[in-house]
Write a protein that holds these residues in place. Sequence first.
Motif, PDB file in Angstrom:
ATOM      1  N   LEU A 259      23.891   1.599 -14.547  1.00 33.78           N
ATOM      2  CA  LEU A 259      24.927   1.233 -15.510  1.00 33.78           C
ATOM      3  C   LEU A 259      24.890  -0.247 -15.880  1.00 33.78           C
ATOM      4  N   ALA A 260      23.909  -0.975 -15.392  1.00 36.05           N
ATOM      5  CA  ALA A 260      23.817  -2.414 -15.680  1.00 36.05           C
ATOM      6  C   ALA A 260      23.766  -2.653 -17.188  1.00 36.05           C
ATOM      7  N   GLY A 261      24.633  -3.529 -17.647  1.00 41.44           N
ATOM      8  CA  GLY A 261      24.694  -3.841 -19.068  1.00 41.44           C
ATOM      9  C   GLY A 261      25.465  -2.828 -19.886  1.00 41.44           C
ATOM     10  N   VAL A 262      25.916  -1.743 -19.251  1.00 42.45           N
ATOM     11  CA  VAL A 262      26.635  -0.681 -19.957  1.00 42.45           C
ATOM     12  C   VAL A 262      28.092  -0.618 -19.504  1.00 42.45           C
ATOM     13  N   ALA A 263      28.296  -0.564 -18.177  1.00 47.66           N
ATOM     14  CA  ALA A 263      29.648  -0.439 -17.634  1.00 47.66           C
ATOM     15  C   ALA A 263      29.707  -1.060 -16.259  1.00 47.66           C
ATOM     16  N   LYS A 264      30.899  -1.554 -15.914  1.00 47.97           N
ATOM     17  CA  LYS A 264      31.142  -2.058 -14.570  1.00 47.97           C
ATOM     18  C   LYS A 264      31.610  -0.895 -13.693  1.00 47.97           C
ATOM     19  N   VAL A 265      31.475  -1.064 -12.379  1.00 47.06           N
ATOM     20  CA  VAL A 265      31.904  -0.034 -11.439  1.00 47.06           C
ATOM     21  C   VAL A 265      32.836  -0.668 -10.417  1.00 47.06           C
ATOM     22  N   ALA A 266      33.937   0.035 -10.116  1.00 43.98           N
ATOM     23  CA  ALA A 266      34.910  -0.498  -9.165  1.00 43.98           C
ATOM     24  C   ALA A 266      35.474   0.631  -8.324  1.00 43.98           C
ATOM     25  N   PRO A 267      35.966   0.327  -7.107  1.00 39.88           N
ATOM     26  CA  PRO A 267      36.568   1.368  -6.263  1.00 39.88           C
ATOM     27  C   PRO A 267      37.817   1.956  -6.904  1.00 39.88           C
ATOM     28  N   ARG A 268      38.050   3.223  -6.637  1.00 39.92           N
ATOM     29  CA  ARG A 268      39.188   3.946  -7.199  1.00 39.92           C
ATOM     30  C   ARG A 268      40.514   3.254  -6.897  1.00 39.92           C
ATOM     31  N   LYS A 269      40.647   2.639  -5.714  1.00 40.90           N
ATOM     32  CA  LYS A 269      41.921   2.040  -5.326  1.00 40.90           C
ATOM     33  C   LYS A 269      42.289   0.833  -6.178  1.00 40.90           C
ATOM     34  N   THR A 270      41.306   0.291  -6.933  1.00 40.91           N
ATOM     35  CA  THR A 270      41.600  -0.870  -7.769  1.00 40.91           C
ATOM     36  C   THR A 270      42.073  -0.480  -9.165  1.00 40.91           C
ATOM     37  N   LEU A 271      42.189   0.828  -9.448  1.00 43.19           N
ATOM     38  CA  LEU A 271      42.624   1.257 -10.779  1.00 43.19           C
ATOM     39  C   LEU A 271      44.060   0.819 -11.064  1.00 43.19           C
ATOM     40  N   THR A 272      44.984   1.113 -10.154  1.00 46.92           N
ATOM     41  CA  THR A 272      46.386   0.771 -10.404  1.00 46.92           C
ATOM     42  C   THR A 272      46.577  -0.737 -10.572  1.00 46.92           C
ATOM     43  N   PRO A 273      45.973  -1.598  -9.736  1.00 44.79           N
ATOM     44  CA  PRO A 273      46.082  -3.038 -10.001  1.00 44.79           C
ATOM     45  C   PRO A 273      45.527  -3.435 -11.373  1.00 44.79           C
ATOM     46  N   ALA A 274      44.463  -2.768 -11.818  1.00 45.10           N
ATOM     47  CA  ALA A 274      43.911  -3.075 -13.144  1.00 45.10           C
ATOM     48  C   ALA A 274      44.895  -2.684 -14.242  1.00 45.10           C
ATOM     49  N   LEU A 275      45.559  -1.554 -14.075  1.00 45.17           N
ATOM     50  CA  LEU A 275      46.576  -1.146 -15.044  1.00 45.17           C
ATOM     51  C   LEU A 275      47.730  -2.136 -15.062  1.00 45.17           C
ATOM     52  N   THR A 276      48.113  -2.600 -13.890  1.00 43.58           N
ATOM     53  CA  THR A 276      49.199  -3.577 -13.798  1.00 43.58           C
ATOM     54  C   THR A 276      48.826  -4.873 -14.518  1.00 43.58           C
ATOM     55  N   ARG A 277      47.581  -5.304 -14.384  1.00 43.45           N
ATOM     56  CA  ARG A 277      47.144  -6.523 -15.080  1.00 43.45           C
ATOM     57  C   ARG A 277      47.205  -6.349 -16.593  1.00 43.45           C
ATOM     58  N   LEU A 278      46.817  -5.181 -17.070  1.00 42.18           N
ATOM     59  CA  LEU A 278      46.920  -4.926 -18.510  1.00 42.18           C
ATOM     60  C   LEU A 278      48.371  -5.016 -18.969  1.00 42.18           C
ATOM     61  N   GLY A 279      49.271  -4.455 -18.170  1.00 43.64           N
ATOM     62  CA  GLY A 279      50.679  -4.484 -18.533  1.00 43.64           C
ATOM     63  C   GLY A 279      51.237  -5.885 -18.530  1.00 43.64           C
ATOM     64  N   LYS A 280      50.916  -6.655 -17.493  1.00 47.29           N
ATOM     65  CA  LYS A 280      51.433  -8.023 -17.403  1.00 47.29           C
ATOM     66  C   LYS A 280      50.893  -8.911 -18.519  1.00 47.29           C
ATOM     67  N   ALA A 281      49.723  -8.557 -19.025  1.00 43.97           N
ATOM     68  CA  ALA A 281      49.149  -9.305 -20.137  1.00 43.97           C
ATOM     69  C   ALA A 281      49.711  -8.846 -21.483  1.00 43.97           C
ATOM     70  N   GLY A 282      50.614  -7.863 -21.458  1.00 42.74           N
ATOM     71  CA  GLY A 282      51.238  -7.386 -22.678  1.00 42.74           C
ATOM     72  C   GLY A 282      50.309  -6.583 -23.576  1.00 42.74           C
ATOM     73  N   LYS A 283      49.304  -5.972 -22.993  1.00 43.10           N
ATOM     74  CA  LYS A 283      48.314  -5.251 -23.785  1.00 43.10           C
ATOM     75  C   LYS A 283      48.862  -3.909 -24.281  1.00 43.10           C
ATOM     76  N   ALA A 284      48.327  -3.479 -25.413  1.00 41.65           N
ATOM     77  CA  ALA A 284      48.595  -2.130 -25.927  1.00 41.65           C
ATOM     78  C   ALA A 284      47.514  -1.206 -25.384  1.00 41.65           C
ATOM     79  N   VAL A 285      47.919  -0.188 -24.658  1.00 38.72           N
ATOM     80  CA  VAL A 285      46.967   0.665 -23.954  1.00 38.72           C
ATOM     81  C   VAL A 285      47.121   2.108 -24.428  1.00 38.72           C
ATOM     82  N   LEU A 286      45.996   2.701 -24.839  1.00 40.66           N
ATOM     83  CA  LEU A 286      45.990   4.085 -25.301  1.00 40.66           C
ATOM     84  C   LEU A 286      45.884   5.027 -24.112  1.00 40.66           C
ATOM     85  N   VAL A 287      46.789   5.989 -24.036  1.00 39.96           N
ATOM     86  CA  VAL A 287      46.734   7.051 -23.036  1.00 39.96           C
ATOM     87  C   VAL A 287      47.031   8.368 -23.738  1.00 39.96           C
TER      88      VAL A 287
END
Length: 607
Positions: A259-287
């Motif tokens: 996946l080099a150059g295509v996508a990053k990979v992260a552990p499943r447990k870091t998903l919720t913190p990533a969502l929280t960062r998007l929210g704190k940054a005031g981002k518009a997120v499609l779900v």
Amino acid sequence: MTAQSFPPAIFQSFEEKSDKKTVAPRVAALRSAMATAGIDAFLIPRADAHRGESVPASEARLAYVTGFTGSAGLAVVGARKAALFVDSRYTLQAPAQTDTRQIQVHEWLAGGISPQVADYVPKGGSIGYDPWLHTPGEIRDLVAKLDGRAKLVPGPNLVDAIWADRPAPPVSAIEFLGHNRAGQTATEKIAEIQKSIAADHADAAVLTLPESICWLLNMRGRDVPNTPFVLGFAIVPRSGQPTLYLDPTKITGELKAALAGVAKVAPRKTLTPALTRLGKAGKAVLVDPATAPQAIVTALTEAGAKLVEKRDPVLLPKSRKNAAELSGMREAHSLDGVALAKFLAWFDDAAPKGGLTEIAIVTALEAFRREEETCVDASFDTISGAGPNGAIVHYRVTDKTDRMLNPGEIMLVDSGAQYLSGTTDITRTLSSGKPSDEERDRYTRVLKGMIAISMARFPKGTTGAQIDVLARQFLWQAGVTYNHGTGHGVGAYLGVHEGPVGISSRYTTPFEVGNVISNEPGYYKTGAYGIRIENLITVVESPDFPGYLEFETLTLAPIDKRLIRKSLLSDAERAWLDAYHQRVWKEIGPRVKGKVKDWLKDATAAL
């Protein structure tokens, strides 16, 4: 060749996976956990966080508690009584598998969760649920249906708390498709999806469906039975690389390199913190409110994100198969056609003699498919219904239910395979002797409906809901019908069931060129027999009428002519059937030999 000479099936187990004796103690244990948690009832859906039709053993909570192993359903366990809600496919299977002294079975055909859930909790009581297993759409719908009679309480999964021997999550090898199979690079697909995200005025999209993630990144896995899925989540930003969130055991150096150059990979447990960062940054997120877990929406909104509730942006482009994917699907159906010719020739020789069981028939069909080394799995457990078992729409044969096919009965075989080139799904109803007049009448009406869909020509913008009646009209004329959809979308070496297109009243997304759909009307007489005839079809431009679409049939296998009442067929229907059989002979005939070739020539002869 006799049934006993085939190697054992490996794609399908015939073990009875449910035991009614376990229901009572497990319901009691769950009630104890509910009392400790201070709630009056608990919801147990069939789905996992990825909404898959097939779930890994570690996610089969509904089966663990109730014994019911069907692909759709929901249970509610209250302090004193419990219920299992299933659709019309499972009204016979569910009571047979669960302990009906503990759990009452209800048929629920309408959308969303049944409002009868409220009957299993005291007025004003609380209903607990796991927010990773329910969507925002489901929760909003249920809140409206409850109308204040009970409150919903998100929390930890209480089934997991009592499941002492719960299996470990799946870990399987991940493969990546070459351009000859995918037709587009992952980078090209990501760019297309990012344009869609921008058009929806979002900064990022959260993907939760494994078919969407696997298609987007051109990867496949073996995390669930029958479907080459990798289970995970992804966040796709409006620009830059997506991040794929997986179980840490799946994150290897080889995966990162692929996946080099295509996508990053992260552990499943870091998903919720990533969502929280998007929210704190005031981002518009499609779900997608119809598929994303409520837990994801909660994490985003509590952190301050602006929600953009739209359909998963991958679903529509994924359903429009490109030239490479269609080429692979055609190859898969050609390979499957060879296996089916061998199987049907064997069946026609063996069935009239007697001695065939449902399991023997499944085993034989799998053996013929496995002669092709690129066949890596079944696309679902084969439905092998002899005589009255054919009337059970989603019947799964087990060692306990295995039935002998008596000569003269009709046999329903609904099966599919996963070839490295594509996914197949086919149903044939077969004669093993002299059919009755009623059986021939119903079979011919089902066939007429299947041909009507196959021959349909329609303007662009037409939906499956609009043409569903074409398949049903001939049965309606006789005062009968069937209680399942006429067709569902099919993936390209992905899920055998996929949205957003199909043929039934619930499919309102217009057909587009490249869609692959099943065409499978049926008729079922409880306690007597079942009939279904299914081909896969793909949407193509009409060569003669600009602005119109038609269907091309992909499946290549004879339709049993002995069950047809010829007088019911129109000249146009006869012509279609003869042309279809001529094509089967032309494409499959050169690839078989000996007795199979002789059989195929006769089976595809003009009506």
